[in-house]
Design an enzyme around this catalytic site. Structure first.
Site, PDB file in Angstrom:
ATOM      1  N   HIS A 205       0.943  -1.350  -0.079  1.00 16.83           N
ATOM      2  CA  HIS A 205       0.040  -0.133  -0.109  1.00 16.83           C
ATOM      3  C   HIS A 205       0.916   1.197   0.030  1.00 16.83           C
ATOM      4  O   HIS A 205       0.433   2.323  -0.207  1.00 16.83           O
ATOM      5  CB  HIS A 205      -0.830  -0.057   1.350  1.00 16.83           C
ATOM      6  CG  HIS A 205      -2.181   0.571   1.087  1.00 16.83           C
ATOM      7  ND1 HIS A 205      -3.128   0.516   0.039  1.00 16.83           N
ATOM      8  CD2 HIS A 205      -2.489   1.790   1.770  1.00 16.83           C
ATOM      9  CE1 HIS A 205      -4.098   1.307   0.294  1.00 16.83           C
ATOM     10  NE2 HIS A 205      -3.727   2.287   1.205  1.00 16.83           N
TER      11      HIS A 205
ATOM     12  N   HIS B 140     -10.726   9.205  -2.885  1.00 16.17           N
ATOM     13  CA  HIS B 140     -10.982   9.326  -1.563  1.00 16.17           C
ATOM     14  C   HIS B 140     -12.766   9.918  -1.523  1.00 16.17           C
ATOM     15  O   HIS B 140     -12.858  11.078  -2.056  1.00 16.17           O
ATOM     16  CB  HIS B 140     -10.018  10.288  -0.739  1.00 16.17           C
ATOM     17  CG  HIS B 140      -8.726   9.519  -0.515  1.00 16.17           C
ATOM     18  ND1 HIS B 140      -7.611  10.328  -0.479  1.00 16.17           N
ATOM     19  CD2 HIS B 140      -8.271   8.197  -0.340  1.00 16.17           C
ATOM     20  CE1 HIS B 140      -6.647   9.402  -0.211  1.00 16.17           C
ATOM     21  NE2 HIS B 140      -7.214   8.111  -0.143  1.00 16.17           N
TER      22      HIS B 140
ATOM     23  N   TYR C  76      -1.947  13.456   3.387  1.00 15.92           N
ATOM     24  CA  TYR C  76      -0.521  12.923   2.717  1.00 15.92           C
ATOM     25  C   TYR C  76       0.165  14.366   2.764  1.00 15.92           C
ATOM     26  O   TYR C  76       1.540  14.347   2.513  1.00 15.92           O
ATOM     27  CB  TYR C  76      -0.974  12.725   1.367  1.00 15.92           C
ATOM     28  CG  TYR C  76      -1.589  11.265   1.107  1.00 15.92           C
ATOM     29  CD1 TYR C  76      -0.628  10.289   1.334  1.00 15.92           C
ATOM     30  CD2 TYR C  76      -2.900  11.060   0.924  1.00 15.92           C
ATOM     31  CE1 TYR C  76      -1.120   8.992   1.443  1.00 15.92           C
ATOM     32  CE2 TYR C  76      -3.326   9.837   0.945  1.00 15.92           C
ATOM     33  CZ  TYR C  76      -2.491   8.709   1.247  1.00 15.92           C
ATOM     34  OH  TYR C  76      -3.094   7.477   1.004  1.00 15.92           O
TER      35      TYR C  76
END
Length: 350
Positions: free
Chosen positions: A249, A275, A284
């Protein structure tokens, strides 16, 4: 009163009707069966203490030799069990929910590890396309890094979901049952073309049924998550990247972070990754800021002038300095400076 096996079947039908994914349903039923095997009593007779005992069992149980369930895995299984008992209580299969007062603590979120640009290039370049499996793996990982796809999303792709001429891929029924169309890079295009025209055709000779529609296949059918994880570990080791915390991932995390570092908007990255909440994408940016701080300390001349990494030599000098200070303190204790200063004053007067 229904038997446990009948209740598990009813629960499975309920999850299917709610639109849960196959993997999610499989996981829920696995936990329910595991609990039933442990408790060995009808669900009507289950009490709070049985739930606590099951939790303790999971905490001590070894998944593999010397490897226990992680806190996140235990939490996920308890959430599955909680869903099961809520279902039983809602449809009056039980009179009281034994998990109504059970608090499922939220685990500590692990720091997301990502590949640097050099590391991901090294990883991808390590995958040789000399074999049909190499062609498949290179196409798979190039597409994952190019478009930030989830493992399950990519393995669920069919050959009809790829449009090579437009360089886009259709993700059908992704997370939250949402469809989306995402682009992929020219590099991913080249390797996908090689795989589809060569390696996939060879692998199809041994594949029958519905699996021949799959984009990524093995000689036994549609490629499985466990297989791709093993391939990931293999190429990670070959590329010499030994940093802990990197997972399959992490490639998806790296895609998001690298895009943000290069100036992509948060909204674009949100749409690409699928998302539902933009706050998930905003996380992020924290990784991006950490990388920015590291680069700043390593490259900015004003920062480098005053910032030095602690070395072994520095620590040795520090120990010598501590010993010297102790010696000085001992000398001052034996020969107090105040006493000798008085003698010096008397000599000067005389």
């Amino acid at each position: 009163m229904k038997k446990n096996k009948e209740l598990a079947i009813c629960f499975k039908d309920y999850l299917t009707g709610c639109g849960f994914k196959k993997d999610t349903i499989r996981m829920n039923i696995y936990v329910v069966n595991k609990f039933m095997e442990f408790i060995k009593k009808n669900m009507v007779e289950v009490v709070e203490n049985d739930i606590l005992e099951f939790h303790k069992k999971l905490s001590k149980e070894e998944v593999r030799v010397c490897i226990k369930y992680s806190l996140a895995s235990i939490r996920m299984m308890m959430l599955c069990l909680n869903r099961f008992f809520r279902f039983l209580y809602r449809y009056e299969y039980i009179l009281r929910n034994p998990m109504i007062n059970y608090i499922i603590k939220k685990g500590i979120e692990k720091k997301k590890e990502i590949f640097s640009v050099d590391e991901i290039n090294s990883f991808l370049n390590m995958i040789s396309i000399d074999t049909i499996y190499g062609e498949r793996d290179r196409a798979y990982f190039e597409l994952m890094y190019s478009s930030g796809l989830r493992v399950g999303e990519e393995l669920s792709l069919n050959i009809t979901d790829i449009n090579l001429s437009e360089r886009v891929v259709a993700i059908r029924q992704g997370k939250f049952n949402k469809d989306r169309i995402v682009p992929f890079s020219s590099v991913a295009f080249e390797f996908l073309k090689i795989y589809i025209e060569n390696g996939r055709k060879e692998l199809l000779k041994t594949v029958n049924g519905e699996d021949n529609k799959a984009l990524f296949i093995s000689n036994q059918g549609r490629l499985k998550p466990v297989s791709i994880r093993l391939r990931f570990r293999k190429y990670l080791k070959l590329s010499g990247i030994e940093r802990e915390g990197l997972s399959l991932h992490s490639i998806r995390h790296s895609t998001a972070t690298h895009l943000l570092e290069c100036g992509a908007s948060v909204r674009y990255v949100q749409e690409l990754l699928g998302h539902e909440d933009i706050q998930t994408t905003v996380r992020y940016t924290h990784l991006m800021i950490e990388n920015l701080k590291k680069a700043y300390k390593q490259t900015h001349p004003r920062e480098n002038k005053y910032y030095e990494e602690v070395t072994e030599e520095y620590l040795n000098c520090l120990e010598l300095l501590k010993e010297e200070i102790k010696k000085r303190e001992e000398i001052n204790r034996r020969y107090p400076p105040s006493k000798y200063n008085e003698k010096r004053k008397l000599k000067k007067k005389n």
